[in-house]
Motif scaffolding. Structure first.
Motif, PDB file in Angstrom:
ATOM      1  N   SER A 150       0.847  -1.271  -0.100  1.00  0.00           N
ATOM      2  CA  SER A 150       0.111   0.038  -0.012  1.00  0.00           C
ATOM      3  C   SER A 150       0.971   1.180  -0.012  1.00  0.00           C
ATOM      4  O   SER A 150       0.306   2.209  -0.593  1.00  0.00           O
ATOM      5  N   TYR A 151       1.926   1.169   0.777  1.00  0.00           N
ATOM      6  CA  TYR A 151       2.792   2.248   0.943  1.00  0.00           C
ATOM      7  C   TYR A 151       3.403   2.490  -0.488  1.00  0.00           C
ATOM      8  O   TYR A 151       3.557   3.598  -0.967  1.00  0.00           O
ATOM      9  N   TYR A 152       3.838   1.583  -1.359  1.00  0.00           N
ATOM     10  CA  TYR A 152       4.384   1.638  -2.507  1.00  0.00           C
ATOM     11  C   TYR A 152       3.579   2.242  -3.491  1.00  0.00           C
ATOM     12  O   TYR A 152       3.985   3.161  -4.532  1.00  0.00           O
ATOM     13  N   ARG A 153       2.456   1.824  -3.436  1.00  0.00           N
ATOM     14  CA  ARG A 153       1.349   2.455  -4.365  1.00  0.00           C
ATOM     15  C   ARG A 153       1.089   4.029  -4.131  1.00  0.00           C
ATOM     16  O   ARG A 153       1.133   4.784  -4.785  1.00  0.00           O
ATOM     17  N   TRP A 154       1.228   4.224  -2.834  1.00  0.00           N
ATOM     18  CA  TRP A 154       0.859   5.765  -2.334  1.00  0.00           C
ATOM     19  C   TRP A 154       2.293   6.453  -2.850  1.00  0.00           C
ATOM     20  O   TRP A 154       2.030   7.613  -3.234  1.00  0.00           O
ATOM     21  N   ILE A 155       3.132   6.053  -2.851  1.00  0.00           N
ATOM     22  CA  ILE A 155       4.563   6.857  -3.451  1.00  0.00           C
ATOM     23  C   ILE A 155       4.201   7.029  -4.843  1.00  0.00           C
ATOM     24  O   ILE A 155       4.670   8.241  -5.416  1.00  0.00           O
ATOM     25  N   LEU A 156       3.849   6.145  -5.747  1.00  0.00           N
ATOM     26  CA  LEU A 156       3.603   6.345  -6.956  1.00  0.00           C
ATOM     27  C   LEU A 156       2.381   7.530  -7.452  1.00  0.00           C
ATOM     28  O   LEU A 156       2.803   8.152  -8.072  1.00  0.00           O
ATOM     29  N   ASN A 157       1.058   7.187  -6.563  1.00  0.00           N
ATOM     30  CA  ASN A 157       0.455   8.100  -6.785  1.00  0.00           C
ATOM     31  C   ASN A 157       0.624   9.574  -6.411  1.00  0.00           C
ATOM     32  O   ASN A 157       0.349  10.557  -7.023  1.00  0.00           O
ATOM     33  N   TYR A 158       1.332   9.433  -5.195  1.00  0.00           N
ATOM     34  CA  TYR A 158       1.781  11.149  -4.543  1.00  0.00           C
ATOM     35  C   TYR A 158       2.650  11.645  -5.648  1.00  0.00           C
ATOM     36  O   TYR A 158       2.702  12.926  -5.778  1.00  0.00           O
ATOM     37  N   SER A 159       3.748  10.844  -6.174  1.00  0.00           N
ATOM     38  CA  SER A 159       4.817  11.511  -7.260  1.00  0.00           C
ATOM     39  C   SER A 159       4.025  11.966  -8.366  1.00  0.00           C
ATOM     40  O   SER A 159       4.515  13.003  -8.972  1.00  0.00           O
ATOM     41  N   LEU A 160       2.865  11.241  -9.064  1.00  0.00           N
ATOM     42  CA  LEU A 160       2.188  11.488  -9.909  1.00  0.00           C
ATOM     43  C   LEU A 160       1.407  12.938  -9.627  1.00  0.00           C
ATOM     44  O   LEU A 160       1.596  14.002 -10.569  1.00  0.00           O
ATOM     45  N   TRP A 161       0.855  13.156  -8.514  1.00  0.00           N
ATOM     46  CA  TRP A 161       0.164  14.270  -8.235  1.00  0.00           C
ATOM     47  C   TRP A 161       1.205  15.269  -7.876  1.00  0.00           C
ATOM     48  O   TRP A 161       0.946  16.482  -8.399  1.00  0.00           O
ATOM     49  N   THR A 162       2.525  15.221  -7.370  1.00  0.00           N
ATOM     50  CA  THR A 162       3.199  16.437  -7.233  1.00  0.00           C
ATOM     51  C   THR A 162       4.021  16.837  -8.544  1.00  0.00           C
ATOM     52  O   THR A 162       4.031  18.195  -8.722  1.00  0.00           O
TER      53      THR A 162
END
Length: 384
Positions: free
Chosen positions: A252-264
């Motif tokens: 779940s953490y890995y998925r969050w990193i990717l989504n957060y990075s896209l948003w950033t």
């Protein structure tokens, strides 16, 4: 000993903190303490809080030099005497039953953390909306064991503390603190608390009201401290890897990193987005290739495109993929609608043919046709 310690970091919040304190002091759970930690305000915040402290012994004012909200929360937490900890921002407010509902839920279900729904409101227009992204896919009013939410922790909750009540004994045991960062100083505390908890409970009630479009809030100036999020991301990953509970949350953490990075990279200015991309690249490349087999295609694409080292190229590629998916979806919807209309037309045509055939076969039609036959002959003779 108070039941709940309410900790409020404040910085130049003179315009709003009175409303915040009034909402806390009006709680149906009266046995509370309110610790306001002023973070070196340059307006009249301290004076406003001091008036409340003079009129209500439950309010205490602590002052510190400007070190941001994370340090302020830690200072307040070190003074807290309550059985439970609640962290509220100085420009937000809560429903008058909020603390009572949260405490009752924790005690009834034996949970470490209670979480409820929130409403956002625009400081300028007054518009309100239910905040999305919190409590996604969660059951309400029952104990939820760690094993039942660890694989979706970062997708089901948001990394801020003001929609959550924490059991102080649990926080003391984990020794969690807020990071001393300008922004994103609460993510480590919140996400790791959720990752280490044995049981949580969720409430299907809007109990918190979060102010947006506040010119004094640091929330709208991430570009000045974009690297703070990276500090939080790395620290969270390190802490998750240290325990069995934490390791169960890694996908779940890995998925969050990717989504957060896209948003950033889509929301920051180009220079900051490129800098963020350079820093996050080794973190993303370190994610095991088989960590999350169900990643969306556009999330996998981020990892593939990192070698280009251009945030805006990736952003455009991601946007293009999303637009393509939307176009395909819209086309499929159109084709399904067209097919449905064609089938309906065919149904109507078949029904009409059947009804017409039934009319031709009916006795009334045959009788009418026989009666009209002599008239037709008379008309033919008259025409001659």
């Amino acid at each position: 000993m108070p039941i709940v310690s309410v900790i409020i970091p404040s910085y130049n919040a003179a315009d709003y903190i009175a409303q915040t304190l009034e909402s806390v002091l009006a709680q149906t759970l009266p046995d509370i303490e309110v610790i306001v930690v002023d973070d070196g305000s340059t307006d009249t915040t301290r004076e406003v809080v001091a008036k409340f402290a003079n009129n209500d012994s439950r309010v205490a004012l602590i002052e510190q030099t400007n070190q941001f909200a994370g340090v302020a929360r830690n200072n307040g937490m070190s003074k807290a005497r309550g059985k439970y900890l609640y962290f509220l921002d100085a420009d937000d407010y809560i429903e008058n039953t909020a603390l009572e509902e949260l405490v009752n839920a924790i005690e009834q279900h034996g949970a470490d953390i209670a979480i409820a729904k929130s409403e956002g409101f625009d400081n300028t227009t007054g518009d309100t909306w239910t905040i999305e992204g919190a409590l996604n896919g969660m059951d309400f009013y029952r104990p939820v064991a760690h094993a039942d939410y660890c694989d979706k922790l970062f997708q089901s909750f948001i990394g801020w503390p003001w929609d959550k009540l924490f059991r102080k004994e649990f926080i003391d045991k984990t020794a969690l603190t807020f990071q001393p960062l300008r922004t994103t100083n609460d993510a480590l505390f919140v996400f790791c608390a959720l990752a280490l908890a044995d049981t949580i409970v969720c409430l299907d009630s809007v109990l918190f009201h979060h102010r947006t479009n506040n010119k004094n809030s640091l929330e709208g100036s991430r570009a000045k401290s974009w690297n703070n999020a990276l500090c939080a991301i790395r620290a969270i990953g390190d802490m998750l890897g240290e325990s069995t509970h934490g390791k169960a949350c890694l996908n779940s953490y890995y998925r969050w990193i990717l989504n957060y990075s896209l948003w950033t990279i889509e929301s920051l200015p180009s220079a900051e987005a490129d800098a963020y991309l350079t820093e996050i690249e080794p973190v993303i490349h370190a994610i095991p290739q088989n960590a999350e087999p169900n990643l969306d295609p556009y999330e996998n694409k981020l990892r593939e495109l990192l070698d280009l080292n251009r945030a805006k190229v990736i952003s455009c590629s991601i946007t293009a993929l999303k637009e393509r998916d939307k176009a395909l979806c819209d086309r499929e919807k159109f084709e399904r609608a067209l097919e449905a209309e064609r089938l309906q037309y065919d149904t109507w045509r078949v029904e009409a043919d059947q009804k017409l055939a039934a009319v031709y076969k009916s006795h009334s039609y045959k009788l009418g046709n026989a009666l009209l036959a002599p008239l037709s002959k008379i008309k033919d003779i008259a025409r001659r």
